[in-house]
Design a protein around this motif. Structure first.
Motif, short mmCIF file in Angstrom:
data_model
loop_
_atom_site.label_atom_id
_atom_site.label_comp_id
_atom_site.label_asym_id
_atom_site.label_seq_id
_atom_site.Cartn_x
_atom_site.Cartn_y
_atom_site.Cartn_z
N LEU A 11 0.85 -1.18 0.00
CA LEU A 11 0.00 0.00 0.00
C LEU A 11 0.88 1.24 0.00
O LEU A 11 1.81 1.34 0.82
N ARG A 38 -0.13 -6.08 -15.56
CA ARG A 38 -0.98 -5.86 -14.40
C ARG A 38 -2.45 -6.13 -14.76
O ARG A 38 -2.85 -5.98 -15.92
N THR A 40 -6.00 -4.77 -13.46
CA THR A 40 -6.66 -3.78 -12.60
C THR A 40 -8.02 -4.28 -12.16
O THR A 40 -8.61 -5.15 -12.82
N PRO A 41 -8.55 -3.75 -11.04
CA PRO A 41 -9.84 -4.20 -10.53
C PRO A 41 -10.95 -4.08 -11.58
O PRO A 41 -11.04 -3.06 -12.27
N PRO A 88 -3.66 6.46 -8.19
CA PRO A 88 -4.68 5.46 -7.80
C PRO A 88 -5.00 4.49 -8.94
O PRO A 88 -5.27 3.30 -8.67
N GLU A 89 -4.91 4.95 -10.17
CA GLU A 89 -5.21 4.06 -11.31
C GLU A 89 -4.12 3.03 -11.55
O GLU A 89 -4.28 2.15 -12.41
N THR A 91 -3.35 1.04 -9.21
CA THR A 91 -3.75 -0.07 -8.34
C THR A 91 -4.08 -1.29 -9.17
O THR A 91 -4.91 -1.23 -10.08
N GLN A 111 0.21 -7.60 -5.16
CA GLN A 111 -0.79 -6.54 -5.12
C GLN A 111 -0.13 -5.18 -4.86
O GLN A 111 0.67 -5.05 -3.92
N VAL A 112 -0.49 -4.21 -5.67
CA VAL A 112 -0.08 -2.82 -5.45
C VAL A 112 -1.37 -2.00 -5.29
O VAL A 112 -2.24 -2.03 -6.16
N THR A 113 -1.45 -1.30 -4.18
CA THR A 113 -2.62 -0.46 -3.92
C THR A 113 -2.15 0.96 -3.68
O THR A 113 -1.30 1.21 -2.80
N VAL A 114 -2.68 1.89 -4.47
CA VAL A 114 -2.32 3.30 -4.34
C VAL A 114 -3.54 4.04 -3.81
O VAL A 114 -4.55 4.18 -4.51
N SER A 115 -3.45 4.49 -2.58
CA SER A 115 -4.59 5.11 -1.95
C SER A 115 -4.14 5.98 -0.79
O SER A 115 -3.15 5.68 -0.12
#
Length: 116
Positions: A11, A38, A40-41, A88-89, A91, A111-115
């Motif tokens: 994160l 990658r 993405t969600p 954030p994009e 992620t 997992q990479v989460t940008v928030s």
């Protein structure tokens, strides 16, 4: 058989940096192609982030140019992805991919989460 193990995900706040590493189980001189992808969600397909052919120049997705850098460390048998100014994009689950003797191999993903 080639095994790939990714590490370095986590994160991070927008604008931050992360370095992903992919440890390769064989001598990297046997690899014809190395890449990071990658997923993405909400999307089923993986998209190319960065790649490099053996002896070639790096190639980047337009969305990461100037922010991400792919590199290799032959002494450590790693393929690295330095990610800066994360958004954030960005992620996603990031996957390492190599081509060896015309066979495709994938890692399990990190997992990479940008928030904030």
């Amino acid at each position: 058989q080639v095994q790939l193990v990714e590490s370095g995900g986590g994160l991070v706040q927008p604008g931050g940096s992360l370095r992903l590493s992919c440890t390769v189980s064989i001598n990297m001189f046997s690899l014809e192609y190395m890449g990071w992808y990658r997923r993405t969600p909400g999307k089923s397909a993986r998209e190319l982030v960065a790649s490099i052919f053996s002896g070639g120049q790096p190639n980047y997705a337009d969305s990461v140019k100037g922010r991400f850098t792919i590199s290799t460390d032959d002494s450590e048998n790693t393929i690295n992805l330095q990610m800066s100014n994360l958004k954030p994009e960005d992620t996603a689950v990031y996957y390492c991919n190599v081509l060896c003797r015309r066979t495709d191999y994938w890692g399990q993903g990190t997992q990479v989460t940008v928030s904030s």
